[in-house]
Design a protein around this motif. Structure first.
Motif, mmCIF file in Angstrom:
data_model
loop_
_atom_site.group_PDB
_atom_site.id
_atom_site.type_symbol
_atom_site.label_atom_id
_atom_site.label_comp_id
_atom_site.label_asym_id
_atom_site.label_seq_id
_atom_site.Cartn_x
_atom_site.Cartn_y
_atom_site.Cartn_z
ATOM 1 N N PHE A 64 -4.792 -36.422 4.463
ATOM 2 C CA PHE A 64 -3.763 -35.755 5.407
ATOM 3 C C PHE A 64 -2.753 -35.320 4.157
ATOM 4 N N PHE A 65 -2.362 -36.205 3.217
ATOM 5 C CA PHE A 65 -1.536 -35.678 2.126
ATOM 6 C C PHE A 65 -2.277 -34.732 1.282
ATOM 7 N N LEU A 66 -3.771 -34.817 1.094
ATOM 8 C CA LEU A 66 -4.217 -34.025 0.366
ATOM 9 C C LEU A 66 -4.037 -32.447 0.905
ATOM 10 N N MET A 139 0.686 -47.517 7.208
ATOM 11 C CA MET A 139 0.567 -45.867 6.970
ATOM 12 C C MET A 139 -0.284 -45.361 8.189
ATOM 13 N N ASN A 140 0.728 -45.308 9.248
ATOM 14 C CA ASN A 140 0.008 -44.996 10.712
ATOM 15 C C ASN A 140 0.430 -43.378 10.803
ATOM 16 N N ALA A 141 -0.030 -42.768 11.713
ATOM 17 C CA ALA A 141 0.318 -41.430 11.987
ATOM 18 C C ALA A 141 1.553 -40.999 11.882
ATOM 19 N N LEU A 146 6.240 -38.233 9.264
ATOM 20 C CA LEU A 146 7.657 -38.287 8.809
ATOM 21 C C LEU A 146 7.738 -38.028 7.368
ATOM 22 N N SER A 147 6.671 -38.827 6.428
ATOM 23 C CA SER A 147 6.770 -38.731 5.181
ATOM 24 C C SER A 147 6.511 -37.362 4.638
ATOM 25 N N ALA A 148 5.656 -36.741 5.053
ATOM 26 C CA ALA A 148 5.341 -35.275 4.886
ATOM 27 C C ALA A 148 6.585 -34.243 5.061
ATOM 28 N N ALA A 149 7.078 -34.596 6.354
ATOM 29 C CA ALA A 149 8.189 -33.783 6.691
ATOM 30 C C ALA A 149 9.510 -34.058 5.822
ATOM 31 N N ALA A 150 9.547 -35.273 5.422
ATOM 32 C CA ALA A 150 10.692 -35.549 4.327
ATOM 33 C C ALA A 150 10.393 -35.031 3.159
#
Length: 323
Positions: A64-66, A139-141, A146-150
């Motif tokens: 997802f992060f990749l 590390m749930n969905a 939220l981490s990506a949005a931040a």
């Protein structure tokens, strides 16, 4: 009248991006080379995004992060290369004041957001290797989203603060930017006012963003390596390390060039030629290499690509069978 136009009331309405001055034949050759790089970068990163979207086995936080990172790389290279390609093909190396500000803003936003996503990817590997029993809970969905949005928000905000300061600087001329795009340092050199405050703010922001995120990555990998060294079997150690190798390679390439460009002692000046080459590396070459680093060194991505190829072959065989 926009805010940056109000801040630039002293007359410069456009800049000339010097780029790589050379004869027309070399310009055409450079156009072909950089066009190939641009197409390759966009296609290869798009493939990563599509693979992660379509293949269930890649529906994990790491991928997802990749996929977000690959999307960032597409934006990063698109902020600089299209204008450079126009310069090579048509010789039109002029860019409006507002266009220059927008290019600088996008390039800065994507670059800073890149660093935050590299931290997230390091943290994901830390949890997977050092805290495996708690990994799925932490590390749930929702946490990933939220981490990506931040990361996107932080990159945008940090870039916005700097751009507001630069856009309000007065520019009286000359208007020739000795670089391959509207970069911060060569642009500030053209201002006809004291830019020491803006340079100080930029230096603090750049150093904090680059060294701060690099420190977090290094700390994560210190824990990861410590945990891997305690794995009793050599096969287990190799397997754990292999999940990090692609990320480590990208971090080394990206941060080496960033540090050369932005982390300097006060008063240190580098040559325009060196700055062009370094910007070329982290802004254009690195986004092109990243998909290959992840696909060539990652068995899950290679497996997903293999399935797509096999599915394609089966589809074409079916079509030939029908006829």
């Amino acid at each position: 009248m926009t805010s940056w136009q109000k801040g630039n009331e002293t007359g410069v309405t456009e800049f000339i991006i010097l780029g790589f001055p050379c004869n027309p034949r070399i310009q055409i050759l450079l156009f072909v080379v950089f066009l190939a790089i641009y197409i390759l970068t966009m296609v290869s990163n798009a493939i990563i995004v599509i693979l992660v979207k379509l293949h269930h086995q890649l529906h994990t936080p790491m991928y997802f992060f990749l996929s977000n990172y690959s999307f960032l790389e597409m934006g990063y290279v698109s902020a600089s290369l299209p204008k450079l390609l126009e310069n090579f093909l048509t010789g039109n190396n002029k860019i409006s004041f507002s266009g220059c500000v927008v290019q600088l803003y996008l390039f800065t936003t994507f670059g800073i957001t890149d660093t935050f996503f590299l931290v997230l990817m390091a943290y994901d590997r830390y949890l997977a290797i050092c805290k495996p029993l708690h990994y799925t809970r932490i590390m749930n969905a929702r946490t990933c989203a939220l981490s990506a949005a931040a990361s996107w928000t932080m990159g945008t905000l940090v870039a916005s603060v700097f751009i507001m300061l630069v856009a309000r600087l007065p520019f009286c001329g000359p208007n020739v930017i000795d670089h391959i795009l509207c970069e911060s340092s060569p642009l500030m050199k053209l201002s006809c006012s004291d830019v020491s405050y803006v340079q100080m703010v930029f230096s603090i922001m750049a150093s904090t963003s680059i060294l701060g995120t690099l420190l977090l990555i290094v700390v994560s990998y210190a824990f990861i390596i410590s945990t891997i060294m305690r794995i009793p079997s050599a096969v287990g150690r190799k397997k754990a390390l292999s999940t990090c190798s692609s990320h480590i390679t990208v971090v080394v390439i990206f941060y080496t060039t960033l540090c050369v460009m932005y982390v300097k002692s006060p008063g240190t000046e580098s040559s325009p030629h060196q700055d062009k080459v370094v910007s070329l590396m982290y802004g254009i070459i690195t986004p092109c290499l990243n998909p290959f680093i992840y696909s060539l060194r990652n068995k899950d991505v290679k497996e997903a690509i293999r399935k797509v190829i096999n599915r394609n072959k089966a589809f074409h065989k079916g079509l030939r069978g029908e006829f």
